[in-house]
Design an enzyme around this catalytic site. Structure first.
Site, PDB file in Angstrom:
ATOM      1  N   HIS A   1     -41.550  22.115   8.907  1.00 39.27           N
ATOM      2  CA  HIS A   1     -41.101  23.404   8.796  1.00 39.27           C
ATOM      3  C   HIS A   1     -39.739  23.557   8.311  1.00 39.27           C
ATOM      4  O   HIS A   1     -39.086  24.576   8.532  1.00 39.27           O
ATOM      5  CB  HIS A   1     -41.204  23.805  10.435  1.00 39.27           C
ATOM      6  CG  HIS A   1     -42.509  23.516  10.945  1.00 39.27           C
ATOM      7  ND1 HIS A   1     -43.852  24.446  11.053  1.00 39.27           N
ATOM      8  CD2 HIS A   1     -42.891  22.323  11.912  1.00 39.27           C
ATOM      9  CE1 HIS A   1     -44.611  23.751  11.669  1.00 39.27           C
ATOM     10  NE2 HIS A   1     -44.209  22.472  12.401  1.00 39.27           N
TER      11      HIS A   1
ATOM     12  N   SER B   1     -23.098  29.633 -15.455  1.00 38.64           N
ATOM     13  CA  SER B   1     -23.484  31.027 -15.507  1.00 38.64           C
ATOM     14  C   SER B   1     -22.707  31.898 -16.442  1.00 38.64           C
ATOM     15  O   SER B   1     -21.430  31.121 -16.671  1.00 38.64           O
ATOM     16  CB  SER B   1     -23.110  31.714 -13.942  1.00 38.64           C
ATOM     17  OG  SER B   1     -22.653  32.892 -13.984  1.00 38.64           O
TER      18      SER B   1
ATOM     19  N   LYS C   1     -20.347  28.354 -11.095  1.00 34.57           N
ATOM     20  CA  LYS C   1     -21.705  28.101 -10.958  1.00 34.57           C
ATOM     21  C   LYS C   1     -21.919  26.706 -11.677  1.00 34.57           C
ATOM     22  O   LYS C   1     -21.882  26.463 -13.004  1.00 34.57           O
ATOM     23  CB  LYS C   1     -22.522  28.908 -11.375  1.00 34.57           C
ATOM     24  CG  LYS C   1     -22.449  30.272 -10.680  1.00 34.57           C
ATOM     25  CD  LYS C   1     -23.023  30.006  -8.992  1.00 34.57           C
ATOM     26  CE  LYS C   1     -24.732  29.781  -8.939  1.00 34.57           C
ATOM     27  NZ  LYS C   1     -25.525  30.926  -8.813  1.00 34.57           N
TER      28      LYS C   1
ATOM     29  N   GLU D   1     -35.699  24.132 -11.683  1.00 39.21           N
ATOM     30  CA  GLU D   1     -36.339  25.828 -11.395  1.00 39.21           C
ATOM     31  C   GLU D   1     -37.319  25.740 -12.303  1.00 39.21           C
ATOM     32  O   GLU D   1     -38.615  26.472 -12.248  1.00 39.21           O
ATOM     33  CB  GLU D   1     -35.424  26.833 -11.453  1.00 39.21           C
ATOM     34  CG  GLU D   1     -34.346  26.759 -10.440  1.00 39.21           C
ATOM     35  CD  GLU D   1     -33.163  27.759 -10.573  1.00 39.21           C
ATOM     36  OE1 GLU D   1     -33.101  28.859  -9.794  1.00 39.21           O
ATOM     37  OE2 GLU D   1     -32.356  27.424 -11.299  1.00 39.21           O
TER      38      GLU D   1
END
Ligand code: ARG
Length: 469
Positions: free
Chosen positions: A167, A288, A294, A301
């Site tokens: 979980h 970024s 970043k 992704e």
């Protein structure tokens, strides 16, 4: 001018044009054509045609010199395609008719004999199977490489402890290597699935004709052999209407993408500031345009995102096939685009995963710290009490009380003084602290397939043997 007044002498640009008086509507021509997609199978089409011509000559359906001219012509077309100087024409609809027309232009009317005892229906199924056989074999190699990467990682980082989750809540500590070997297992099953579907892909439909076979004395077993198929499809109707092999490929690709996507998700989480278990390599991350600090896990992704299109390709072909009467229907021309797309997506996803993973940095201290938090040794306290004779359900209850006590006092279980523990259960002794130590918690799980280092080492050895064999 009535249709019958049309100048009959003008050469038909359409290969099936004999019975047609009116030109094809331009939009229909574009809609009907598949050349944009199926030119990917050009080399397989030539390979299939050479085998067909060879067999036709052996069966004396073609004269030797006719077959030789056809094969020479096909070879010269192959050279042009490889050199990028072959011109594909949309008005010739698909790869099969583009190549056949080019053949006839090069060697004359004898080129028209190639299509004896063959239909585009068995031809396209043959080409598609040849293409998919190659793609499947390439993917099997890539999966093997990926499996080896996981075993390498397991070996390199042996001893690193991290939290195991259920979980997404800290559950029990595990070895990082154990986690890597879980992926080894997943990709091993993926490879087995491709190995298996390859058996059903590697069957020859050639010579099934349009649907019912042919009256020419062909030898389908011989053309199957020339193309290194394991055998000729037994039923000509099934041979031209079966796309199970493509569906299986798409299903296998979907499951493999699911695994890559789960891995991507974990890498994304693990490389976040909150987890901080790994750092992804600069080579496989991006920055970024506004936030200078970043470092984004774009590759992971995108793999996670592209899983959607691979599932979509499976759904799409399942839906195309579901209502089709036997045998060939033009709907089936929709079979290739999704398969090509899934193969390409899976290939690049596997390549990137295999090149990125060896370059990740694992932060052992950080992972270990996280593993020791959130009462990840609570099960071990319950097991400790159960070993002292308390029924496990009661041991669970006692441990739960101690966890509540810890929560109130802001402590971990191993930080509670003995007298506080004994106030809850007199079965607890000094030896409880050894049982609650993180390393002990891991090494205690020595059941087959468990996370204890000895078990993990045995799994690594087994994996190494499987990869070598
Ligand atoms: N381009 C077609 C396809 O990909 C080839 C087979 C065409 N057969 C036919 N009877 N129209 O399915």
């Amino acid at each position: 001018m009535t249709p019958n007044d049309k100048p009959e002498a003008a050469p038909q640009k359409r290969m099936w044009g004999g019975r047609f008086a009116e030109d094809t509507d331009k939009l229909v021509e574009a809609f009907n054509a598949s050349i944009d997609v199926d030119q990917k199978m050009a080399l397989q089409d030539i390979q299939g045609s050479i085998a067909h011509a060879t067999m036709l000559a052996e069966q004396q359906i073609l004269a030797q010199d006719e077959a030789a001219q056809i094969i020479d012509g096909l070879e010269s077309i192959r050279q042009d395609i490889l050199a990028g100087r072959f011109e594909w024409k949309v008005e010739l609809e698909d790869v099969h008719m583009n190549i056949e027309r080019a053949l006839t232009e090069r060697i004359g009317a004898v080129g028209g004999k190639l299509h004896t005892a063959r239909s585009r229906n068995d031809q396209v199924a043959t080409d598609f199977r040849l293409w998919l056989r190659e793609a499947t074999n390439d993917l099997i190699e890539l999966l093997k490489t990926a499996r080896a990467v996981f075993v390498d990682l397991a070996e390199t980082h042996l001893g690193v402890i991290m939290p195991g989750y259920t979980h997404l809540q800290v559950a029990q500590p595990i070895l990082f290597s154990h986690h890597m070997l879980a992926y080894y297992e997943m990709f091993t099953r993926d490879q087995e699935r491709f190995d298996d579907s390859l058996k059903r892909t590697n069957v020859s439909p050639l010579g099934a004709g349009a649907l019912a076979g042919t009256g020419f004395p062909i030898d389908r077993h011989r053309s199957a052999e020339l193309l290194h198929f394991s055998h000729a499809a037994r039923n000509s109707l099934d041979a031209v209407s079966d796309r199970d092999f493509a569906l299986e490929f798409l299903a296998n690709a979907s499951i493999t993408m699911a695994h890559l996507s789960r891995l991507s998700e974990e890498l994304i989480l693990w490389s976040s500031q909150e987890f901080g278990f790994v750092t992804l390599p600069d080579s496989h991350t991006t920055g970024s345009s506004i936030m200078p600090q970043k470092k984004n896990p774009d590759v992971s992704e995108l793999i996670r995102g592209k899983t959607g299109r691979v599932y979509g390709n499976l759904m799409s072909l399942l839906t195309v096939m579901k209502g089709l009467p036997l045998a060939y229907n033009k709907d089936m021309q929709e079979d290739k685009e999704g398969v090509f797309d899934s193969a390409e997506t899976l290939t690049v996803s596997l390549r990137l995963t295999a090149s990125m993973l060896p370059k990740i940095t694992v932060h052992a201290e950080r992972a270990k710290h996280a593993a020791g938090r959130a009462f990840s040794n609570a099960t071990d306290l319950a097991d400790y009490l159960a070993r002292k004779g308390l029924p496990f359900r009661e041991a669970h209850e006692v441990t739960g009380k101690l966890v509540t006590l810890c929560l109130q006092e802001g402590k971990d279980l191993q930080d509670l003084p003995l007298n506080q523990m004994q106030a809850v259960s007199d079965l607890i002794d000094e030896d409880v602290y050894a049982a609650l130590a993180l390393e002990q918690v891991v090494s205690a799980r020595s059941s087959y397939g468990g996370t204890a280092q000895a078990q993990v080492e045995a799994q690594i050895a087994e994996a190494r043997a499987a990869l070598a064999g």
